[in-house]
Structures are given as C-alpha cells and as structure tokens.
Design a protein around this motif. Structure first.
Motif, short mmCIF file in Angstrom:
data_model
loop_
_atom_site.label_atom_id
_atom_site.label_comp_id
_atom_site.label_asym_id
_atom_site.label_seq_id
_atom_site.Cartn_x
_atom_site.Cartn_y
_atom_site.Cartn_z
N LYS A 168 0.68 1.51 9.09
CA LYS A 168 -0.47 1.07 9.89
C LYS A 168 -0.52 -0.45 9.97
O LYS A 168 -0.82 -1.02 11.02
N GLU B 147 1.80 5.21 4.41
CA GLU B 147 0.94 5.30 5.58
C GLU B 147 0.22 3.98 5.84
O GLU B 147 0.19 3.50 6.98
N GLU B 148 -0.33 3.38 4.79
CA GLU B 148 -1.02 2.10 4.94
C GLU B 148 -0.06 1.02 5.42
O GLU B 148 -0.40 0.19 6.27
N ASN B 149 1.15 1.02 4.88
CA ASN B 149 2.15 0.03 5.28
C ASN B 149 2.55 0.20 6.74
O ASN B 149 2.70 -0.79 7.46
N GLY C 50 0.82 -1.21 0.00
CA GLY C 50 0.00 0.00 0.00
C GLY C 50 0.85 1.26 0.00
O GLY C 50 2.05 1.22 -0.31
#
Length: 160
Positions: free
Chosen positions: A17, A13-15, A10
């Motif tokens: 999270k 930020e997604e990674n 991702g």
C-alpha cells in the motif's frame, strides 16, 4: 516523499500500500509516459527485493517492444502469445510462473531467471503493454504479490 528501503517496515500488505501511494506521488502531474514508466520500474525494483529484472514491454504494431526497465539488457521484441509476456498480453490477464524452465516457450532473456510474473497494462479495454518481473528464485511470486501488482498497474495506467 522519501523513497528508501527503510520505509518498508510494515506487513507485506502495508508495504505494498505504501509503494502504491509512493507511485501516485511520483506520477502526480507528469504526463510523459516514458518518465512515468521509468520511475515506476525504478520504484518497484527498489521495493521488491529478490528480483533480477523489473520493467515494461509496450504494445507497438501488434507486438511487445522493450520499454523502461531495471536489470540486464533484455529481449527487444516479443510476439503476442510467445513466452510469459506474450501470453499475458494475448490473454490480457496476469500470468504467474513458479518455474520458468517448466513454462512451454519461455523466452530466456536472463539465464538467472527462475520465476516470473507478468501483469498486463489495460486502459479502456486496450492493451498498452505489460509489467514484467523476473526473480532468480523459484516460486518468488504469490497471490499477494499478484493482487498488489495488479493494483499498482491500475494506478500506473491511470497516469498513462
């Protein structure tokens, strides 16, 4: 839960999270500090990339002492206020250094290190130690790394 590099597809930020979620899953139900710090350093080492050292220094009798880590052998003891780790510990705030060779008093445990970020581990106002991450690239760490590594350490500290 599977932990592999392919999981991180991702946005940054997604990674981040996802890796924080993975940390919680790894630590859930485990009370041993060394086991938790060992898994946290291994998880971050696998996740981050472009790093050459990921680990912890723990407060012991007024100085930082080497804890679980991934990377080459490292300095064992660091006085408060000395080097990047000692500064972050003494100030109890994150220190991000774009070029360690320009940092006064930098302690060179690995000559390949070019940049560094150190995040203090604070619980109930007490310094437990620091998370130290080195990179062989200058300017490796930015504000986003700092934000999410600080979040990572908050989750970690809640299990210590």
């Amino acid at each position: 839960m599977m932990f592999n590099v392919e999981s991180y597809r991702g946005t940054r930020e997604e990674n981040y999270k996802l890796v924080i979620k993975q940390l919680s899953a790894l630590l859930e139900g485990e009370k041993n500090q060394i086991a938790n710090l060992s898994n946290a350093s291994a998880l971050l080492n696998q996740f981050l990339g472009r790093t050459n050292w990921v680990g912890f220094y723990l407060m012991e009798e007024g100085e930082l002492v080497l804890g679980p880590f991934q990377g080459l052998p490292a300095c064992v003891r660091i006085p408060l206020g000395k080097g990047v780790c000692g500064k972050a510990a003494k100030q109890m705030e994150t220190v991000r250094v774009e070029d360690v060779h320009q940092f006064p008093g930098h302690i060179a445990c690995d000559a390949a290190s070019e940049s560094e970020i150190v995040v203090p581990l604070i619980k109930d106002g007490n310094l437990l130690g620091v998370l130290d991450i080195d990179s062989p690239e200058k300017n490796r760490f930015d504000e986003l790394d700092q934000e999410y590594l600080e979040e990572f350490t908050k989750v970690l500290v809640s299990y210590l």
